[in-house]
Design a protein around this motif. Structure first.
Motif, mmCIF file in Angstrom:
data_model
loop_
_atom_site.group_PDB
_atom_site.id
_atom_site.type_symbol
_atom_site.label_atom_id
_atom_site.label_comp_id
_atom_site.label_asym_id
_atom_site.label_seq_id
_atom_site.Cartn_x
_atom_site.Cartn_y
_atom_site.Cartn_z
ATOM 1 N N PHE A 1 0.835 -1.199 0.000
ATOM 2 C CA PHE A 1 0.000 0.000 0.000
ATOM 3 C C PHE A 1 0.868 1.246 0.000
ATOM 4 C CE2 PHE A 1 -2.360 -3.437 1.827
ATOM 5 C CZ PHE A 1 -3.654 -3.271 1.364
ATOM 6 N N GLU A 2 0.247 2.344 -0.423
ATOM 7 C CA GLU A 2 0.880 3.646 -0.305
ATOM 8 C C GLU A 2 -0.081 4.579 0.421
ATOM 9 O OE1 GLU A 2 3.972 4.136 -3.923
ATOM 10 O OE2 GLU A 2 1.894 4.004 -4.598
ATOM 11 N N ILE A 3 0.415 5.185 1.496
ATOM 12 C CA ILE A 3 -0.366 6.152 2.273
ATOM 13 C C ILE A 3 0.059 7.533 1.806
ATOM 14 C CG2 ILE A 3 -0.930 6.983 4.588
ATOM 15 C CD1 ILE A 3 0.529 4.152 5.429
ATOM 16 N N TYR A 4 -0.870 8.260 1.199
ATOM 17 C CA TYR A 4 -0.560 9.604 0.699
ATOM 18 C C TYR A 4 -0.827 10.603 1.823
ATOM 19 C CZ TYR A 4 -0.417 7.847 -4.152
ATOM 20 O OH TYR A 4 -0.102 7.193 -5.325
ATOM 21 N N LEU A 5 0.087 10.641 2.781
ATOM 22 C CA LEU A 5 -0.143 11.446 3.986
ATOM 23 C C LEU A 5 -0.325 12.924 3.643
ATOM 24 C CD1 LEU A 5 -0.211 11.608 7.121
ATOM 25 C CD2 LEU A 5 2.247 12.122 6.996
ATOM 26 N N GLN A 6 -1.449 13.474 4.069
ATOM 27 C CA GLN A 6 -1.694 14.917 3.915
ATOM 28 C C GLN A 6 -1.409 15.562 5.267
ATOM 29 O OE1 GLN A 6 -4.864 16.484 1.402
ATOM 30 N NE2 GLN A 6 -5.701 14.421 1.212
ATOM 31 N N GLY A 7 -0.378 16.431 5.283
ATOM 32 C CA GLY A 7 0.023 17.064 6.536
ATOM 33 C C GLY A 7 1.365 16.522 6.982
ATOM 34 N N GLY A 8 2.414 17.161 6.522
ATOM 35 C CA GLY A 8 3.767 16.682 6.807
ATOM 36 C C GLY A 8 4.077 16.618 8.301
ATOM 37 N N HIS A 9 3.397 17.443 9.119
ATOM 38 C CA HIS A 9 3.669 17.449 10.560
ATOM 39 C C HIS A 9 3.287 16.110 11.199
ATOM 40 C CE1 HIS A 9 -0.548 18.550 10.070
ATOM 41 N NE2 HIS A 9 -0.743 18.127 11.299
ATOM 42 N N LEU A 10 2.489 15.285 10.490
ATOM 43 C CA LEU A 10 2.079 13.985 11.034
ATOM 44 C C LEU A 10 3.054 12.864 10.659
ATOM 45 C CD1 LEU A 10 -1.718 14.217 10.141
ATOM 46 C CD2 LEU A 10 -0.703 14.387 12.429
ATOM 47 N N GLY A 11 4.120 13.206 9.933
ATOM 48 C CA GLY A 11 5.011 12.194 9.380
ATOM 49 C C GLY A 11 5.610 11.248 10.405
ATOM 50 N N SER A 12 6.219 11.805 11.445
ATOM 51 C CA SER A 12 6.877 10.947 12.444
ATOM 52 C C SER A 12 5.856 10.092 13.180
ATOM 53 C CB SER A 12 7.662 11.807 13.437
ATOM 54 O OG SER A 12 8.746 12.424 12.782
ATOM 55 N N THR A 13 4.685 10.664 13.471
ATOM 56 C CA THR A 13 3.643 9.918 14.188
ATOM 57 C C THR A 13 3.164 8.734 13.347
ATOM 58 O OG1 THR A 13 2.960 12.058 15.045
ATOM 59 C CG2 THR A 13 1.513 10.196 15.491
ATOM 60 N N LEU A 14 2.940 8.979 12.062
ATOM 61 C CA LEU A 14 2.500 7.896 11.178
ATOM 62 C C LEU A 14 3.559 6.802 11.115
ATOM 63 C CD1 LEU A 14 0.546 6.689 9.078
ATOM 64 C CD2 LEU A 14 1.724 8.042 7.323
ATOM 65 N N TRP A 15 4.796 7.217 10.930
ATOM 66 C CA TRP A 15 5.903 6.250 10.877
ATOM 67 C C TRP A 15 5.925 5.409 12.154
ATOM 68 C CZ3 TRP A 15 10.063 5.650 7.204
ATOM 69 C CH2 TRP A 15 11.070 4.779 7.631
ATOM 70 N N ASP A 16 5.830 6.086 13.323
ATOM 71 C CA ASP A 16 5.936 5.385 14.609
ATOM 72 C C ASP A 16 4.800 4.374 14.795
ATOM 73 O OD1 ASP A 16 8.203 6.844 15.103
ATOM 74 O OD2 ASP A 16 7.223 8.294 16.429
ATOM 75 N N GLU A 17 3.590 4.754 14.407
ATOM 76 C CA GLU A 17 2.435 3.843 14.543
ATOM 77 C C GLU A 17 2.665 2.575 13.722
ATOM 78 O OE1 GLU A 17 -1.194 4.244 15.451
ATOM 79 O OE2 GLU A 17 -0.605 5.782 16.909
ATOM 80 N N LEU A 18 3.094 2.765 12.490
ATOM 81 C CA LEU A 18 3.305 1.615 11.608
ATOM 82 C C LEU A 18 4.482 0.773 12.098
ATOM 83 C CD1 LEU A 18 2.617 3.539 8.315
ATOM 84 C CD2 LEU A 18 1.377 1.487 9.034
ATOM 85 N N TRP A 19 5.491 1.452 12.578
ATOM 86 C CA TRP A 19 6.686 0.766 13.061
ATOM 87 C C TRP A 19 6.332 -0.111 14.264
ATOM 88 C CZ3 TRP A 19 11.295 -0.079 11.081
ATOM 89 C CH2 TRP A 19 12.318 -0.544 11.923
ATOM 90 N N GLN A 20 5.549 0.460 15.189
ATOM 91 C CA GLN A 20 5.182 -0.294 16.393
ATOM 92 C C GLN A 20 4.314 -1.493 16.045
ATOM 93 O OE1 GLN A 20 3.499 2.278 19.359
ATOM 94 N NE2 GLN A 20 5.533 3.047 19.901
ATOM 95 N N ALA A 21 3.294 -1.255 15.224
ATOM 96 C CA ALA A 21 2.399 -2.350 14.835
ATOM 97 C C ALA A 21 3.143 -3.380 13.984
ATOM 98 C CB ALA A 21 1.210 -1.799 14.054
ATOM 99 N N GLY A 22 4.212 -2.956 13.337
ATOM 100 C CA GLY A 22 4.941 -3.845 12.428
ATOM 101 C C GLY A 22 5.927 -4.764 13.121
ATOM 102 N N GLY A 23 6.150 -4.526 14.403
ATOM 103 C CA GLY A 23 7.122 -5.345 15.134
ATOM 104 C C GLY A 23 6.832 -6.830 15.006
ATOM 105 N N ARG A 24 5.547 -7.182 15.167
ATOM 106 C CA ARG A 24 5.157 -8.596 15.133
ATOM 107 C C ARG A 24 5.319 -9.198 13.729
ATOM 108 N NH1 ARG A 24 0.156 -8.247 17.739
ATOM 109 N NH2 ARG A 24 0.674 -6.059 18.067
ATOM 110 N N PHE A 25 5.436 -8.338 12.722
ATOM 111 C CA PHE A 25 5.590 -8.831 11.342
ATOM 112 C C PHE A 25 7.032 -8.709 10.854
ATOM 113 C CE2 PHE A 25 1.168 -7.117 11.513
ATOM 114 C CZ PHE A 25 0.512 -8.345 11.495
ATOM 115 N N ASN A 26 7.927 -8.424 11.793
ATOM 116 C CA ASN A 26 9.342 -8.329 11.439
ATOM 117 C C ASN A 26 9.599 -7.191 10.450
ATOM 118 O OD1 ASN A 26 12.043 -8.947 11.393
ATOM 119 N ND2 ASN A 26 11.858 -10.723 10.045
ATOM 120 N N ILE A 27 8.971 -6.034 10.708
ATOM 121 C CA ILE A 27 9.133 -4.877 9.809
ATOM 122 C C ILE A 27 10.565 -4.346 9.848
ATOM 123 C CG2 ILE A 27 8.518 -3.102 11.524
ATOM 124 C CD1 ILE A 27 6.946 -1.671 9.286
#
Ligand code: THG
Length: 372
Positions: free
Chosen positions: A205-231
């Motif tokens: 998938f591609e997330i077309y994030l609108q609002g650059g100020h949310l970049g780190s938060t989006l990354w962190d959410e995906l990173w945390q949830a991705g731990g179980r999938f060996n991201i």
């Protein structure tokens, strides 16, 4: 990061909303696309990245895929004028890979087109300044459109576990998004566009994030949830991209090439039913047949060095092409490359030789794309 990278960082070389995280993840270098940093590697080797991408899931900063937003009463007319692909039956929520060509049929860019509304489109561009081309065309023709680069920064989740990861963060409805379709999903009280697409053939998938100020938060959410999938952090992988036959503007083709020889005839209407810039030129080329055609080449002689300049392809004494991207495939146990091949030599199985950087001729053969 600037130390040792060889790049002198400046405001002209734009950072993305994810660059902080990318650096924290230990990125091993950048390239520049659309005047913006694109990570080049993370794992110890491109091969490690390749196997991981095929087996698990990766998070890619592809904010360098900038959006050119075209909106207003004449938006559809302008976009159709820019591409040989018939977009008249495109649906809202659809993505379309579209060649953009000039008056000679030369490739301006090969973006993914997103139809947001009947009068609103995004062109998700490869490495050339489409915004300026579009503005010039609109001014010249007096089109009633608004053209701008919105605050949108694509983040890609790629690999076989991408869907499971995305479902955890954005809910199960993500599973209903078809290939090259998009839909809107909630993220921290914002609505975000998510498409099933990406610059790999491993799914994602591609997330077309609108609002650059949310970049780190989006990354962190995906990173945390991705731990179980060996991201792991990743980026477009050269081995996977070549095997998949995904072309790169500026590498495999330039303004000097037409979409028919790029192997993009499938995306070109040449029957006269659609009017666009370069239509006469493309019709003429279609009539007489292309002089060269995009192909794969397989070649031996052990892992080839980084292809910094094109490698000539020979049949006997005659040069019939040049490898513009090439690398060792650990899966096929041969070097794989992309090359346009002259007419008469482009049949699959044709014997060729690739002259490497050291001047050594390596035996090989022409292949259809994607490889295998
Ligand atoms: N994603 C987004 N924007 C992009 C790219 C991307 N812009 C630049 C660059 N990559 C454009 N190049 C491609 C090349 C191929 C594909 C996507 C972008 C691709 N094509 C589908 C396929 O080959 O199966 C066909 C899609 C169609 O039928 O229309 O995936 O990666 N956002």
């Amino acid at each position: 990061m600037s130390r040792g990278s060889g790049l002198n960082m400046s405001r002209r070389i734009r950072r993305s909303p994810y660059t902080d995280r990318v650096e924290q993840c230990g990125v091993r270098g950048f390239t520049v696309v659309n005047h913006m940093l694109l990570p080049k590697a993370f794992q110890p080797s491109v091969e490690d990245d390749y196997w991981h991408l095929r087996e698990h899931v990766q998070i890619w900063d592809v904010a360098t895929q900038r959006q050119v937003s075209v909106s207003g009463p004449d938006a559809a007319q302008l976009v159709q004028w820019m591409t040989p692909r018939d977009i008249s039956r495109a649906r809202i929520g659809q993505c379309l890979y579209v060649p953009l060509v000039d008056e000679h049929g030369g490739m301006i860019n090969d973006p993914v087109l997103l139809k947001l509304a009947e009068d609103h489109f995004w062109l998700s561009i490869a490495d050339s300044d489409v915004l300026l081309w579009a503005k010039g065309l609109a001014l010249g023709r007096g089109f009633d459109v608004r053209i701008e680069e919105p605050d949108v920064s694509p983040l890609a989740i790629q690999g076989p576990r991408a869907e499971d990861l995305m479902a955890r963060v954005f809910g199960p409805a993500i599973r209903d998004v078809g290939f090259f379709e998009f839909a809107w999903f909630d993220f921290l009280d914002t609505r975000q566009l998510i498409a099933r697409s990406g610059y790999s053939k491993q799914g994602g998938f591609e997330i077309y994030l609108q609002g650059g100020h949310l970049g780190s938060t989006l990354w962190d959410e995906l990173w945390q949830a991705g731990g179980r999938f060996n991201i792991t952090p990743g980026c477009p992988n050269l081995i996977e991209r070549i095997e998949a036959g995904l072309l790169s503007y500026g590498n495999e083709f330039t303004l000097q090439n037409n979409p028919l020889e790029c192997g993009l005839a499938h995306y070109c209407s040449v029957d006269g039913s659609v009017d666009y810039i370069g239509r006469d030129a493309l019709q003429e080329i279609a009539q007489s047949g292309v002089e060269r055609l995009m192909r794969g080449v397989l070649f031996d002689g052990g892992p080839v060095q980084t292809v910094a300049a094109p490698l000539p392809v020979f049949v006997g004494d005659q040069q019939v092409g040049q490898v513009t991207s090439g690398i060792w495939s650990p899966r096929l146990q041969r070097n794989v490359g992309l090359s346009m091949i002259e007419r008469g030599y482009w049949d699959a199985g044709q014997d060729i030789e690739v002259r490497d950087t050291a001047g050594v001729d390596r035996p090989g053969s022409v292949s259809l794309l994607p490889f295998e």
